[in-house]
Design a protein around this motif. Sequence first.
Motif, PDB file in Angstrom:
ATOM      1  N   GLU A 106       0.832  -1.217   0.000  1.00 19.22           N
ATOM      2  CA  GLU A 106       0.000   0.000   0.000  1.00 19.22           C
ATOM      3  C   GLU A 106       0.863   1.262   0.000  1.00 19.22           C
ATOM      4  O   GLU A 106       0.667   2.192   0.785  1.00 19.22           O
ATOM      5  CB  GLU A 106      -0.930   0.004   1.215  1.00 19.22           C
ATOM      6  N   GLU A 107       1.875   1.301  -0.891  1.00 18.95           N
ATOM      7  CA  GLU A 107       2.791   2.431  -1.051  1.00 18.95           C
ATOM      8  C   GLU A 107       3.655   2.684   0.176  1.00 18.95           C
ATOM      9  O   GLU A 107       4.281   3.745   0.302  1.00 18.95           O
ATOM     10  CB  GLU A 107       2.018   3.708  -1.421  1.00 18.95           C
ATOM     11  N   ARG A 108       3.689   1.751   1.091  1.00 19.82           N
ATOM     12  CA  ARG A 108       4.586   1.835   2.243  1.00 19.82           C
ATOM     13  C   ARG A 108       5.699   0.812   2.073  1.00 19.82           C
ATOM     14  O   ARG A 108       5.487  -0.286   1.570  1.00 19.82           O
ATOM     15  CB  ARG A 108       3.844   1.545   3.548  1.00 19.82           C
ATOM     16  N   CYS A 109       6.894   1.159   2.521  1.00 23.31           N
ATOM     17  CA  CYS A 109       8.033   0.251   2.431  1.00 23.31           C
ATOM     18  C   CYS A 109       8.251  -0.408   3.792  1.00 23.31           C
ATOM     19  O   CYS A 109       8.606   0.261   4.771  1.00 23.31           O
ATOM     20  CB  CYS A 109       9.300   0.994   2.001  1.00 23.31           C
ATOM     21  N   LEU A 110       7.990  -1.711   3.867  1.00 23.50           N
ATOM     22  CA  LEU A 110       8.145  -2.441   5.132  1.00 23.50           C
ATOM     23  C   LEU A 110       9.609  -2.744   5.440  1.00 23.50           C
ATOM     24  O   LEU A 110       9.978  -2.923   6.592  1.00 23.50           O
ATOM     25  CB  LEU A 110       7.389  -3.765   5.079  1.00 23.50           C
ATOM     26  N   GLY A 111      10.425  -2.849   4.403  1.00 25.01           N
ATOM     27  CA  GLY A 111      11.819  -3.217   4.612  1.00 25.01           C
ATOM     28  C   GLY A 111      12.468  -3.583   3.293  1.00 25.01           C
ATOM     29  O   GLY A 111      11.970  -3.232   2.218  1.00 25.01           O
ATOM     30  N   VAL A 112      13.580  -4.311   3.397  1.00 26.99           N
ATOM     31  CA  VAL A 112      14.365  -4.634   2.205  1.00 26.99           C
ATOM     32  C   VAL A 112      14.810  -6.097   2.272  1.00 26.99           C
ATOM     33  O   VAL A 112      15.259  -6.576   3.319  1.00 26.99           O
ATOM     34  CB  VAL A 112      15.622  -3.736   2.102  1.00 26.99           C
ATOM     35  N   ILE A 113      14.662  -6.810   1.142  1.00 26.64           N
ATOM     36  CA  ILE A 113      15.268  -8.128   0.972  1.00 26.64           C
ATOM     37  C   ILE A 113      16.496  -7.935   0.090  1.00 26.64           C
ATOM     38  O   ILE A 113      16.397  -7.321  -0.977  1.00 26.64           O
ATOM     39  CB  ILE A 113      14.321  -9.132   0.289  1.00 26.64           C
ATOM     40  N   SER A 114      17.644  -8.441   0.534  1.00 29.21           N
ATOM     41  CA  SER A 114      18.857  -8.230  -0.250  1.00 29.21           C
ATOM     42  C   SER A 114      19.670  -9.510  -0.394  1.00 29.21           C
ATOM     43  O   SER A 114      19.641 -10.391   0.467  1.00 29.21           O
ATOM     44  CB  SER A 114      19.730  -7.152   0.407  1.00 29.21           C
ATOM     45  N   LEU A 115      20.373  -9.596  -1.512  1.00 30.39           N
ATOM     46  CA  LEU A 115      21.390 -10.620  -1.723  1.00 30.39           C
ATOM     47  C   LEU A 115      22.745  -9.934  -1.608  1.00 30.39           C
ATOM     48  O   LEU A 115      22.941  -8.847  -2.154  1.00 30.39           O
ATOM     49  CB  LEU A 115      21.254 -11.247  -3.116  1.00 30.39           C
ATOM     50  N   VAL A 116      23.688 -10.557  -0.893  1.00 29.97           N
ATOM     51  CA  VAL A 116      24.986  -9.940  -0.639  1.00 29.97           C
ATOM     52  C   VAL A 116      26.093 -10.920  -0.993  1.00 29.97           C
ATOM     53  O   VAL A 116      26.071 -12.075  -0.556  1.00 29.97           O
ATOM     54  CB  VAL A 116      25.135  -9.515   0.845  1.00 29.97           C
ATOM     55  N   ALA A 117      27.048 -10.473  -1.794  1.00 26.54           N
ATOM     56  CA  ALA A 117      28.196 -11.300  -2.158  1.00 26.54           C
ATOM     57  C   ALA A 117      29.409 -10.907  -1.324  1.00 26.54           C
ATOM     58  O   ALA A 117      29.662  -9.722  -1.102  1.00 26.54           O
ATOM     59  CB  ALA A 117      28.509 -11.144  -3.639  1.00 26.54           C
TER      60      ALA A 117
END
Length: 582
Positions: A106-117
């Motif tokens: 709903e146009e809100r950012c709950l967080g971030v999923i990231s891949l890290v090398a």
Amino acid sequence: MLNTTVTSELMKLQPTILRFTQTLSAVLKIDAEVVDANLVRIAGTGPYSKFFGKKLNTSSRIFRYILETHEEKVVVKSRTDPLCEGCTNKGTCRETAFLGVPIIIEERCLGVISLVAFTEESRERIKDNVQLFSDYIKHIAQIVVSKVEEKDNIADGLDEVFTNLIENMDQGVLVLDESRRVKYGNQPALTNLNMTRDALNKTEVNIQPLSMHNNELKGHQQHIISLGERQELVVGQFYHAQGHQLFLMAYYQPNSSIAIAESLPQFSTVIGECKKMRQLKTLITRIASSPSSVLINGESGTGKEVIANAVHNLSDRKNNPFIAINCAAIPDQLLESELFGYVKGAFTGASSKGKTGLIQAANKGTLFLDEIGDMSMTLQAKLLRVLEEREVMPIGSNKAVPVDIRIISATNRNFAEMIATNNFREDLYYRLNVIPIHLPPLKDREGDVELLIRFFLEIHTQKIGVGYPGITPEAMNRLNSYHWPGNVRELSNLIEYLVNVVPEGDQIDVDLLPPYFDNVQPKQKVEPIIHDDSAMSLEEMEKIRIEEAIGRLSNRKLVAEELGIGIATLYRKIKKYGLGNH
């Protein structure tokens, strides 16, 4: 301005997200991390596999950028990216590449999923698959959103999910508060400690490492658990999750391993009907009642312990203990005390009551030694004596104890090479290899993949407590065509992962498979459904219905409810029909 009101939305699902992140990392072969809108770590793997529930204490420029712009960010050449300028950790940063995707609701950012090398190899994997990984993680982000929406109205969702997850774990788990007082223990932990849940609630419990330097070591270590006036020596390690400390007991606990084998139907867990597996089942039936040693050889993940269990359950020893221990997973000095036991005062820090070794505990039953090729030459000599004399000498004792055990061992090593290089005793090899069993890799088991998929779907849906999802013919065909380098273990892990991410009431389809399945060529094409040219296809009808509902209703969740499908399924169909701009 960052959204500071949504931390609890991801935290409600922290155990689920943690388990999901660990599996995601395993299937993509890259470390992963999830943070919420307050830059609090929800889950992570590798270097980020601790301090959950804590705010990131290093520079978080890339995460802040994603949270503020609601846009994904890819960095394939660290330190030179504009966002890295001015970073206080630039000189010591270990990250070689980064791919982060926002979790939007709903146009809100709950967080971030990231891949890290963290290695050049991982960096190249991200660099060569940016679009593929990005599309996949975006899809996963929508699944997380759907799970958040499902839990929004459940006030006690965290406790329910957290407790249910722990209760369904096979290893013993104790939950401790900030003062390291035990608040809760699952059934395997209670079994290891020989306690009831009622007694645990009434007993003062304290956990201390056997040696102070153990706190600096990674992995499982020996700990003394004080239960009132009683003490137990337990192998385990601490984790931090949800503001709690978890003490995870090792699988090779003597008490948890000494279990009376269940009277299972013949081969109920040996799944496979290909020619090689039928021959193997016939062989097991013939040799099960023999007292002779068995050596199971096969690639990692082929299910050697399952075969060892089948031999035991078909033998005359089935009502006596079946004890399994992984020789490669335990430090050599600990392996000796685990196998042979010790008497009171045998060494500094030894339990005041001594300890019964696994060999002695397996008396009248079966001892399964997995990865026997990793056993040291010193222990090999002691094990050979047990086999020759049929007696065991505990550490610190001058009196041998008679034992009646059958040894089944397993390895994926080449014994001919190990014997030639003096890494394995030839006399012990011949003692262990009286009855050799070869377990074929999964890629050579024509027709067995589908049987195993059905089996693991049943197992994992029951374990997780969700409905049986089923699987589409296209997805089944893709899985059947894969070469399975990790064998049955890889298949089981993947099915558990798919059971976690498939929307409720939906089937497992090809778009839920990890990206590396996109390159798998099906062995045979699935016959298309032929429609009457004069009639509209089902897909065309579905597309028009979804398009009409989106145009009429402003909220995607309401669209999903009207159509009777999950929110994640709706997002998938929107992408499938190219309706993203509606």
